[in-house]
Design a protein around this motif. Structure first.
Motif, mmCIF file in Angstrom:
data_model
loop_
_atom_site.group_PDB
_atom_site.id
_atom_site.type_symbol
_atom_site.label_atom_id
_atom_site.label_comp_id
_atom_site.label_asym_id
_atom_site.label_seq_id
_atom_site.Cartn_x
_atom_site.Cartn_y
_atom_site.Cartn_z
ATOM 1 N N VAL A 139 0.838 -1.204 0.000
ATOM 2 C CA VAL A 139 0.000 0.000 0.000
ATOM 3 C C VAL A 139 0.873 1.254 0.000
ATOM 4 C CG1 VAL A 139 -1.654 1.311 1.398
ATOM 5 C CG2 VAL A 139 -1.963 -1.136 1.086
ATOM 6 N N SER A 140 2.028 1.190 0.639
ATOM 7 C CA SER A 140 2.922 2.352 0.705
ATOM 8 C C SER A 140 3.523 2.705 -0.643
ATOM 9 C CB SER A 140 4.051 2.082 1.703
ATOM 10 O OG SER A 140 3.526 1.939 2.988
ATOM 11 N N LEU A 141 3.446 1.817 -1.619
ATOM 12 C CA LEU A 141 3.960 2.100 -2.959
ATOM 13 C C LEU A 141 3.036 3.000 -3.773
ATOM 14 C CD1 LEU A 141 5.375 -1.403 -3.935
ATOM 15 C CD2 LEU A 141 6.652 0.628 -3.246
ATOM 16 N N LEU A 142 1.840 3.252 -3.279
ATOM 17 C CA LEU A 142 0.913 4.139 -3.996
ATOM 18 C C LEU A 142 1.540 5.529 -4.122
ATOM 19 C CD1 LEU A 142 -2.441 3.064 -2.341
ATOM 20 C CD2 LEU A 142 -1.642 2.505 -4.635
ATOM 21 N N PRO A 143 1.251 6.242 -5.199
ATOM 22 C CA PRO A 143 1.938 7.519 -5.465
ATOM 23 C C PRO A 143 1.770 8.571 -4.373
ATOM 24 C CG PRO A 143 0.660 6.829 -7.382
ATOM 25 C CD PRO A 143 0.355 5.866 -6.283
ATOM 26 N N PHE A 144 0.620 8.660 -3.740
ATOM 27 C CA PHE A 144 0.417 9.713 -2.745
ATOM 28 C C PHE A 144 0.978 9.342 -1.368
ATOM 29 C CE2 PHE A 144 -3.371 7.129 -3.084
ATOM 30 C CZ PHE A 144 -3.632 6.774 -1.761
ATOM 31 N N LEU A 145 1.437 8.114 -1.199
ATOM 32 C CA LEU A 145 2.086 7.709 0.044
ATOM 33 C C LEU A 145 3.573 7.527 -0.251
ATOM 34 C CD1 LEU A 145 -0.445 5.001 1.263
ATOM 35 C CD2 LEU A 145 -0.222 7.317 2.098
ATOM 36 N N ASN A 146 4.405 8.248 0.437
ATOM 37 C CA ASN A 146 5.830 8.128 0.167
ATOM 38 C C ASN A 146 6.596 7.471 1.317
ATOM 39 O OD1 ASN A 146 5.586 10.168 1.957
ATOM 40 N ND2 ASN A 146 6.679 11.706 0.760
ATOM 41 N N ARG A 147 5.893 6.933 2.289
ATOM 42 C CA ARG A 147 6.549 6.215 3.388
ATOM 43 C C ARG A 147 5.569 5.222 3.989
ATOM 44 N NH1 ARG A 147 7.205 11.093 7.706
ATOM 45 N NH2 ARG A 147 7.340 12.368 5.890
ATOM 46 N N ASN A 148 6.034 4.429 4.937
ATOM 47 C CA ASN A 148 5.200 3.410 5.565
ATOM 48 C C ASN A 148 4.017 4.045 6.280
ATOM 49 O OD1 ASN A 148 6.866 1.376 4.714
ATOM 50 N ND2 ASN A 148 8.053 1.337 6.609
ATOM 51 N N MET A 149 2.937 3.288 6.375
ATOM 52 C CA MET A 149 1.707 3.823 6.975
ATOM 53 C C MET A 149 1.905 4.199 8.443
ATOM 54 S SD MET A 149 -0.703 4.200 4.864
ATOM 55 C CE MET A 149 -2.129 4.363 5.888
ATOM 56 N N ASP A 150 2.724 3.446 9.163
ATOM 57 C CA ASP A 150 2.895 3.759 10.584
ATOM 58 C C ASP A 150 3.652 5.068 10.799
ATOM 59 O OD1 ASP A 150 5.263 2.713 9.654
ATOM 60 O OD2 ASP A 150 5.705 1.585 11.478
ATOM 61 N N GLN A 151 4.247 5.627 9.756
ATOM 62 C CA GLN A 151 4.949 6.903 9.866
ATOM 63 C C GLN A 151 4.170 8.068 9.260
ATOM 64 O OE1 GLN A 151 7.617 7.569 11.676
ATOM 65 N NE2 GLN A 151 7.531 5.428 12.323
ATOM 66 N N LYS A 152 2.911 7.844 8.919
ATOM 67 C CA LYS A 152 2.073 8.936 8.421
ATOM 68 C C LYS A 152 1.450 9.641 9.629
ATOM 69 C CE LYS A 152 1.500 9.264 4.325
ATOM 70 N NZ LYS A 152 2.218 10.197 3.496
ATOM 71 N N PHE A 153 1.657 10.943 9.709
ATOM 72 C CA PHE A 153 1.144 11.695 10.855
ATOM 73 C C PHE A 153 0.981 13.158 10.474
ATOM 74 C CE2 PHE A 153 5.699 11.950 11.071
ATOM 75 C CZ PHE A 153 5.986 13.223 11.539
ATOM 76 N N ALA A 154 0.238 13.855 11.311
ATOM 77 C CA ALA A 154 0.063 15.302 11.148
ATOM 78 C C ALA A 154 0.422 15.962 12.471
ATOM 79 C CB ALA A 154 -1.379 15.622 10.776
ATOM 80 N N VAL A 155 1.164 17.051 12.399
ATOM 81 C CA VAL A 155 1.568 17.790 13.593
ATOM 82 C C VAL A 155 0.492 18.822 13.900
ATOM 83 C CG1 VAL A 155 3.318 19.273 14.622
ATOM 84 C CG2 VAL A 155 4.006 17.426 13.083
ATOM 85 N N LEU A 156 -0.143 18.686 15.066
ATOM 86 C CA LEU A 156 -1.185 19.626 15.472
ATOM 87 C C LEU A 156 -0.613 20.831 16.217
ATOM 88 C CD1 LEU A 156 -3.878 17.064 16.646
ATOM 89 C CD2 LEU A 156 -3.672 18.168 14.421
ATOM 90 N N SER A 157 0.432 20.565 17.002
ATOM 91 C CA SER A 157 1.086 21.634 17.747
ATOM 92 C C SER A 157 2.583 21.327 17.770
ATOM 93 C CB SER A 157 0.516 21.700 19.168
ATOM 94 O OG SER A 157 1.232 22.627 19.939
ATOM 95 N N LYS A 158 3.398 22.279 17.341
ATOM 96 C CA LYS A 158 4.844 22.058 17.228
ATOM 97 C C LYS A 158 5.502 22.046 18.596
ATOM 98 C CE LYS A 158 4.749 24.276 12.821
ATOM 99 N NZ LYS A 158 3.985 25.424 12.470
ATOM 100 N N GLY A 159 6.593 21.301 18.685
ATOM 101 C CA GLY A 159 7.380 21.242 19.906
ATOM 102 C C GLY A 159 8.333 22.415 20.007
ATOM 103 N N PRO A 160 9.040 22.536 21.132
ATOM 104 C CA PRO A 160 9.928 23.696 21.339
ATOM 105 C C PRO A 160 11.151 23.692 20.420
ATOM 106 C CG PRO A 160 10.072 22.181 23.198
ATOM 107 C CD PRO A 160 8.988 21.687 22.317
ATOM 108 N N HIS A 161 11.578 22.551 19.918
ATOM 109 C CA HIS A 161 12.773 22.481 19.077
ATOM 110 C C HIS A 161 12.415 22.250 17.608
ATOM 111 C CE1 HIS A 161 14.051 21.463 23.164
ATOM 112 N NE2 HIS A 161 15.197 22.037 22.835
ATOM 113 N N TYR A 162 11.245 22.658 17.199
ATOM 114 C CA TYR A 162 10.796 22.434 15.829
ATOM 115 C C TYR A 162 11.594 23.299 14.855
ATOM 116 C CZ TYR A 162 7.736 22.246 11.763
ATOM 117 O OH TYR A 162 7.238 22.078 10.501
#
Length: 191
Positions: free
Chosen positions: A67-90
Motif C-alpha cells: 500500500v505504501s507504494l501508492l503515489p500519494f504515500l511516500n513512506r510506511n503507513m505507521d509513519q504517516k502523521f500530522a503535527v497539530l502543535s509544534k514542539g519547542p525544538h521544531y
C-alpha cells in the motif's frame, strides 16, 4: 504444651491455622483451575494471541508495504502523521521525520497512519476468524455462528429457533398476549 509459655503456644496455633488456610486456598485454586472450561478458555486465549500476531505480521509486513507504494504515500503507513502543535525544538525547514521524533520533541501529533494500520489489523483478524468459523461449520456441521432476533417483549437478542426468551421467559409465539376483541366480537390473539 509443657515447657512453653502462653505466647509461644499462641504463635504455634496461629501458624498451624495459617498453614491450614493456605492449604485450603491452594486446593480451592486447583479445583477451579483444573476444570475443563477454564483450560479450554486458556488454550483459546493462547491460540487467539498467536493467531493475532500472525495476522498483524501479515498486515504490517506484507499488505502495508505494498500500500505504501501508492503515489500519494511516500513512506510506511505507521509513519504517516500530522503535527497539530509544534514542539519547542521544531525546525521549520526540516520538520519532523518520524512520529517518535515529533513526540520526543513534545509536539502534539495525530498519528493517523498507525490508526489505519491498527484498523486493517482488526479487519484482517475479524474476517479471518469469520472465515475459519464458516469453514468449521461446513466441515463439522456444528453451528458456531447462530442467527439471532430481538425478543418481542424485552427486546434482547435471542436465537431464531427459540420458542421462549431466555431473558424474560416469554413465549415467542404470542400465547401470552392479552386477548382483544375483533370487530366481529370474536376473541382473537393480538400479534
Amino acid at each position: 504444651m509443657r515447657g512453653l509459655d502462653d505466647s509461644t503456644e499462641i504463635l504455634i496455633r496461629v501458624g498451624q491455622t495459617a498453614g491450614e488456610q493456605v492449604k485450603h486456598g491452594w486446593n480451592a485454586f486447583l479445583n477451579f483451575a483444573a476444570r475443563d472450561n477454564v483450560l479450554e478458555v486458556a488454550l483459546g486465549l493462547i491460540i487467539a494471541n498467536a493467531f493475532t500476531q500472525v495476522v498483524t505480521s501479515f498486515v504490517s509486513d506484507i499488505v502495508l508495504p505494498v500500500v505504501s507504494l501508492l503515489p500519494f504515500l511516500n513512506r510506511n503507513m505507521d509513519q504517516k502523521f500530522a503535527v497539530l502543535s509544534k514542539g519547542p525544538h521544531y525546525d521549520p525547514h526540516k520538520g519532523y521525520n518520524t512520529v517518535g521524533q515529533a513526540r520526543d520533541d513534545g509536539a502534539l501529533v495525530l498519528a493517523w497512519g498507525g490508526f489505519i494500520e491498527n484498523l486493517l489489523n482488526f479487519m484482517g483478524v475479524s474476517l479471518t476468524l469469520f472465515t475459519v468459523a464458516h469453514l468449521y461449520m461446513l466441515i463439522s456441521h456444528n453451528k458456531i455462528i447462530k442467527p439471532t432476533v430481538r425478543c418481542r417483549y424485552c427486546k434482547k437478542y435471542i436465537s431464531v429457533e427459540a420458542s421462549r426468551c431466555m431473558n424474560c421467559s416469554s413465549w415467542q409465539d404470542g400465547r401470552e398476549d392479552p386477548l382483544k376483541l375483533d370487530n366481529d366480537g370474536d376473541d382473537e390473539y393480538e400479534l
